[in-house]
Write an enzyme that holds these catalytic residues in place. Structure first.
Site, PDB file in Angstrom:
ATOM      1  N   THR A 148       0.846  -1.190   0.000  1.00 21.75           N
ATOM      2  CA  THR A 148       0.000   0.000   0.000  1.00 21.75           C
ATOM      3  C   THR A 148       0.882   1.240   0.000  1.00 21.75           C
ATOM      4  O   THR A 148       1.980   1.221   0.538  1.00 21.75           O
ATOM      5  CB  THR A 148      -0.863  -0.038   1.275  1.00 21.75           C
ATOM      6  OG1 THR A 148      -1.845  -1.043   1.111  1.00 21.75           O
ATOM      7  CG2 THR A 148      -1.537   1.285   1.570  1.00 21.75           C
ATOM      8  N   VAL A 177     -13.404  -4.696   1.681  1.00 22.17           N
ATOM      9  CA  VAL A 177     -12.885  -3.352   1.894  1.00 22.17           C
ATOM     10  C   VAL A 177     -11.928  -3.394   3.079  1.00 22.17           C
ATOM     11  O   VAL A 177     -12.261  -3.958   4.129  1.00 22.17           O
ATOM     12  CB  VAL A 177     -14.028  -2.350   2.168  1.00 22.17           C
ATOM     13  CG1 VAL A 177     -13.460  -0.967   2.496  1.00 22.17           C
ATOM     14  CG2 VAL A 177     -14.967  -2.273   0.963  1.00 22.17           C
ATOM     15  N   GLY A 178     -10.752  -2.842   2.899  1.00 21.90           N
ATOM     16  CA  GLY A 178      -9.751  -2.875   3.963  1.00 21.90           C
ATOM     17  C   GLY A 178      -9.781  -1.612   4.812  1.00 21.90           C
ATOM     18  O   GLY A 178     -10.783  -0.888   4.872  1.00 21.90           O
ATOM     19  N   ASP A 179      -8.658  -1.343   5.470  1.00 29.45           N
ATOM     20  CA  ASP A 179      -8.562  -0.203   6.377  1.00 29.45           C
ATOM     21  C   ASP A 179      -8.390   1.135   5.662  1.00 29.45           C
ATOM     22  O   ASP A 179      -8.800   2.179   6.168  1.00 29.45           O
ATOM     23  CB  ASP A 179      -7.363  -0.402   7.306  1.00 29.45           C
ATOM     24  CG  ASP A 179      -6.064  -0.564   6.517  1.00 29.45           C
ATOM     25  OD1 ASP A 179      -5.995  -1.502   5.692  1.00 29.45           O
ATOM     26  OD2 ASP A 179      -5.147   0.250   6.699  1.00 29.45           O
ATOM     27  N   GLY A 201      -5.189  -5.174   6.933  1.00 26.96           N
ATOM     28  CA  GLY A 201      -6.329  -4.261   6.983  1.00 26.96           C
ATOM     29  C   GLY A 201      -7.346  -4.585   8.059  1.00 26.96           C
ATOM     30  O   GLY A 201      -7.822  -3.688   8.774  1.00 26.96           O
TER      31      GLY A 201
HETATM   32  N1  ASP Z   1      -3.724  -2.340   4.470  1.00 28.00           N
HETATM   33  C1  ASP Z   1      -4.009  -2.863   3.172  1.00 28.00           C
HETATM   34  C2  ASP Z   1      -5.303  -3.629   3.217  1.00 28.00           C
HETATM   35  O1  ASP Z   1      -5.474  -4.465   4.087  1.00 28.00           O
HETATM   36  C3  ASP Z   1      -2.958  -3.757   2.642  1.00 28.00           C
HETATM   37  C4  ASP Z   1      -1.601  -3.133   2.584  1.00 28.00           C
HETATM   38  O2  ASP Z   1      -1.246  -2.344   3.458  1.00 28.00           O
HETATM   39  O3  ASP Z   1      -0.857  -3.411   1.634  1.00 28.00           O
HETATM   40  O4  ASP Z   1      -6.127  -3.410   2.362  1.00 28.00           O
END
Ligand code: ASP
Length: 274
Positions: A148, A177-179, A201
């Protein structure tokens, strides 16, 4: 990383806002296929790049998109949500329709490399060696890089902003949907400071890591605050990395993931740590 930090700094050096700076930095990273955002975003179980992105400002602005497909710069669509709607977060087809209505052109962010990786994973799945999604995800976990992208900036007027963009987690279920696009989880800002997160996430969502970090900036500088929050994440078994700025100009980064590349830029120049 250096190119992104430089792009952000150029905005600030020309008198631009923290918001414009974080957008410039994140757009640069979205265009680089090494990172899991925009071009080169990882693919979901169905082979599609569903992307999440958010932007937040210290003045209370927040805009985000979730499970958005087929745009080049999800972070710019997040900014349009912030500035042109009454909402904080648009998802899926609605987000895509909004993007098109605002003039964001159709764009295919799927790279050959990501597609080949996805095909290999699908073969594993179909061969029966990984009969269901959680196992397949576990197999892929050792390669999970949490790439990310994010940026945080403070401008000459003490205004802060943060932005985050991601393809999420490889082989995620469609619609996950992630964080990243959730206020206070992957992205947050207040008059005290701004922060952006990467990592697992679901864990970051449970803990609300960026809100915790920014709240601590009332009495701590950005470095102390993000270190404390990453430590807390570790104690809770959550892999995470954070970057942040406080309104006094302090910068912070910390991670308990295997790696997290960072770069900072100010009047003294650009410095990267990889
Ligand atoms: N935090 C992101 C998610 O879970 C993944 C990442 O940090 O690469 O969507």
């Amino acid at each position: 990383m250096e190119a992104a930090a430089r792009a952000g700094w150029q905005v600030l050096a020309a008198g631009g806002s923290a918001l414009e700076a974080v957008l410039a930095a994140v757009r640069t990273l979205e265009d680089d296929p090494h990172f899991n955002a925009g071009t080169g975003a990882v693919l979901n179980l169905a082979g599609e790049a569903e992307m999440d992105a958010a932007v937040a400002t210290g003045e209370g602005g927040f805009g985000a998109v979730a499970a958005l497909t087929r745009v080049r710069h999800p972070v710019d669509v997040a900014r349009a949500v912030m500035e042109e709607t009454d909402h904080l977060l648009l998802a899926g087809l609605g987000a895509l329709e909004f993007a098109r209505a605002r003039g964001f052109a159709p764009y295919n962010p799927v790279t050959v490399e990501r597609l080949e990786r996805w095909r290999r994973d699908r073969e594993l799945l179909e061969s029966g060696r990984s009969p269901f999604w959680p196992r397949l995800a576990a197999q892929a976990a050792h390669e999970r890089r949490y790439s990310t992208v994010g940026a945080a900036a403070v401008d000459g007027r003490g205004r802060v902003a943060a932005a985050t963009s991601t393809g999420g987690i490889s082989l995620k279920l469609p619609g996950r949907v992630g964080d990243t696009p959730v206020m206070g989880a992957g992205t947050f800002a207040s008059p005290l400071g701004a922060a952006s997160a990467t990592g697992h996430g679901e864990g970051i969502l449970r803990l609300g890591l960026t809100r915790l970090a920014v709240e601590r900036m009332e009495r701590e500088d950005a470095m102390t605050a993000v270190r404390a929050v990453v430590e807390l994440a570790g104690r809770s078994g959550v892999e995470a990395g954070l970057i942040g700025v406080d309104a006094r100009g302090g910068l912070g980064f910390a991670f308990n993931t295997p790696h997290m590349a960072c770069a900072r830029a100010d009047e003294r120049g650009v410095e990267a740590s990889v």
